[in-house]
Design an enzyme around this catalytic site. Sequence first.
Site, PDB file in Angstrom:
ATOM      1  CD  GLU A 137      -3.245  -2.273   7.379  1.00  0.00           C
ATOM      2  OE1 GLU A 137      -2.279  -2.653   6.719  1.00  0.00           O
ATOM      3  OE2 GLU A 137      -3.710  -1.124   7.293  1.00  0.00           O
ATOM      4  N   GLY A 168       3.070  -1.077   4.238  1.00  0.00           N
ATOM      5  CA  GLY A 168       3.084   0.355   3.947  1.00  0.00           C
ATOM      6  C   GLY A 168       4.489   0.817   3.625  1.00  0.00           C
ATOM      7  N   GLY A 169       5.153   1.426   4.608  1.00  0.00           N
ATOM      8  CA  GLY A 169       6.481   2.018   4.419  1.00  0.00           C
ATOM      9  C   GLY A 169       7.468   1.124   3.692  1.00  0.00           C
ATOM     10  CD  GLU A 192      -2.677   5.523   6.764  1.00  0.00           C
ATOM     11  OE1 GLU A 192      -2.702   5.508   5.520  1.00  0.00           O
ATOM     12  OE2 GLU A 192      -1.750   5.019   7.428  1.00  0.00           O
ATOM     13  N   GLY A 207       2.945   2.415  10.744  1.00  0.00           N
ATOM     14  CA  GLY A 207       3.888   3.516  10.553  1.00  0.00           C
ATOM     15  C   GLY A 207       4.683   3.880  11.794  1.00  0.00           C
ATOM     16  CG  ASN A 240      -1.741   1.228   1.381  1.00  0.00           C
ATOM     17  OD1 ASN A 240      -1.793   2.057   0.467  1.00  0.00           O
ATOM     18  ND2 ASN A 240      -2.412   1.373   2.524  1.00  0.00           N
ATOM     19  CD1 TRP A 241       3.431   1.060  -2.959  1.00  0.00           C
ATOM     20  CD2 TRP A 241       3.392   2.281  -4.837  1.00  0.00           C
ATOM     21  NE1 TRP A 241       4.102   0.361  -3.927  1.00  0.00           N
ATOM     22  CE2 TRP A 241       4.108   1.088  -5.091  1.00  0.00           C
ATOM     23  CE3 TRP A 241       3.244   3.203  -5.885  1.00  0.00           C
ATOM     24  CZ2 TRP A 241       4.654   0.802  -6.339  1.00  0.00           C
ATOM     25  CZ3 TRP A 241       3.790   2.913  -7.123  1.00  0.00           C
ATOM     26  CH2 TRP A 241       4.490   1.728  -7.343  1.00  0.00           C
ATOM     27  CE  LYS A 242      -0.093   3.213   4.797  1.00  0.00           C
ATOM     28  NZ  LYS A 242       0.073   3.316   6.243  1.00  0.00           N
ATOM     29  CB  SER A 255       5.698  -1.628  11.916  1.00  0.00           C
ATOM     30  OG  SER A 255       5.280  -0.299  12.177  1.00  0.00           O
ATOM     31  CG  HIS A 300      -5.679   2.001   5.302  1.00  0.00           C
ATOM     32  ND1 HIS A 300      -5.208   2.940   6.200  1.00  0.00           N
ATOM     33  CD2 HIS A 300      -4.685   1.105   5.126  1.00  0.00           C
ATOM     34  CE1 HIS A 300      -3.971   2.605   6.543  1.00  0.00           C
ATOM     35  NE2 HIS A 300      -3.631   1.503   5.903  1.00  0.00           N
TER      36      HIS A 300
HETATM   37  P1  13P Z   1       3.277   0.470   7.650  1.00  0.00           P
HETATM   38  O1  13P Z   1       3.785  -0.800   7.033  1.00  0.00           O
HETATM   39  O2  13P Z   1       3.986   1.686   7.132  1.00  0.00           O
HETATM   40  O3  13P Z   1       3.188   0.406   9.118  1.00  0.00           O
HETATM   41  O4  13P Z   1       1.751   0.664   7.114  1.00  0.00           O
HETATM   42  C1  13P Z   1       0.875  -0.397   7.210  1.00  0.00           C
HETATM   43  C2  13P Z   1      -0.355  -0.043   6.465  1.00  0.00           C
HETATM   44  O5  13P Z   1      -1.087   0.845   6.859  1.00  0.00           O
HETATM   45  C3  13P Z   1      -0.641  -0.780   5.228  1.00  0.00           C
HETATM   46  O6  13P Z   1      -1.919  -0.539   4.775  1.00  0.00           O
END
Ligand code: 13P
Length: 258
Positions: free
Chosen positions: A164, A231-232, A96, A170, A9-11, A210, A94
């Site tokens: 999640e 994510g990251g 966020e 993050g 997920n590149w956000k 993470s 998600h």
């Molecule tokens: P991180 O891997 O950056 O913690 O993000 C997880 C995430 O929200 C994937 O959708």
Amino acid sequence: MSKLLIAGNWKMNNTVEAAEQLVRAIEENLESTIDVEVILCPPFTSLSKVAELTNKNSIKVGAQNVYHEQKGAFTGEISPEMIKELCEYVIIGHSERRLILGETNKIVNMKITAAINKGLNIILCVGETLEQRERGKTQEIIREQLTQSLSDIQRIENITIAYEPVWAIGTGISASTMDCKNGIETIRSILQEMYGELTAQSTKILYGGSVNPQNIEALLREAGIDGGLIGGASLNAESFVSIINKSNIFSQKTGSND
Ligand code: 13P
């Protein structure tokens, strides 16, 4: 057992140019014999480019959000049909979007319904905040999110669940394998109540929060996850490919495949 799934997920990251570089770097490093399902979820602006770049290999593509109407006067929104033109997957719910953009379980439910009607595969995210966890509400929150988000959804063959926990996203601090295992088991038992044992067992449940090349193996081995929503670490080709490779080795060792 079905194939492990690793989704990135590149956000809100990467211009079209940066997206192209990242996809090319991932492709260069990814072995062709990999037995793991890989999905990239770029922002809408790069969806078309990433779909074009990956159309000759096994990497699949997903959007990060969708609107619940199929067309009309909804400025700034993207319909399931528009997404389906470019890719097969969509992330819905998600944290966020829930926490920053005010998405409720009702909205998530409408989005799932609309996406299913257009034949999209869905990655539905659930998970508790730190405050909810500290108040001992984790199971209650997961139950609320699942039952309300999946209300009136009869079949979930096209739905993957991603656990999640918000406090692990993050932060660089993944959930412990025990917390992760508990979350996965809670989700599976709620799915069992809702859809029966067969469906509960065959539904893929990912973990996100993470995940990195150092912790993926333990999470796969000890927490019983069917893959990860990254994510990251998905923004860097080396770490993303390393997570995929480690998942592949794990799957070969344990014999999970299609
Ligand atoms: P991180 O891997 O950056 O913690 O993000 C997880 C995430 O929200 C994937 O959708």
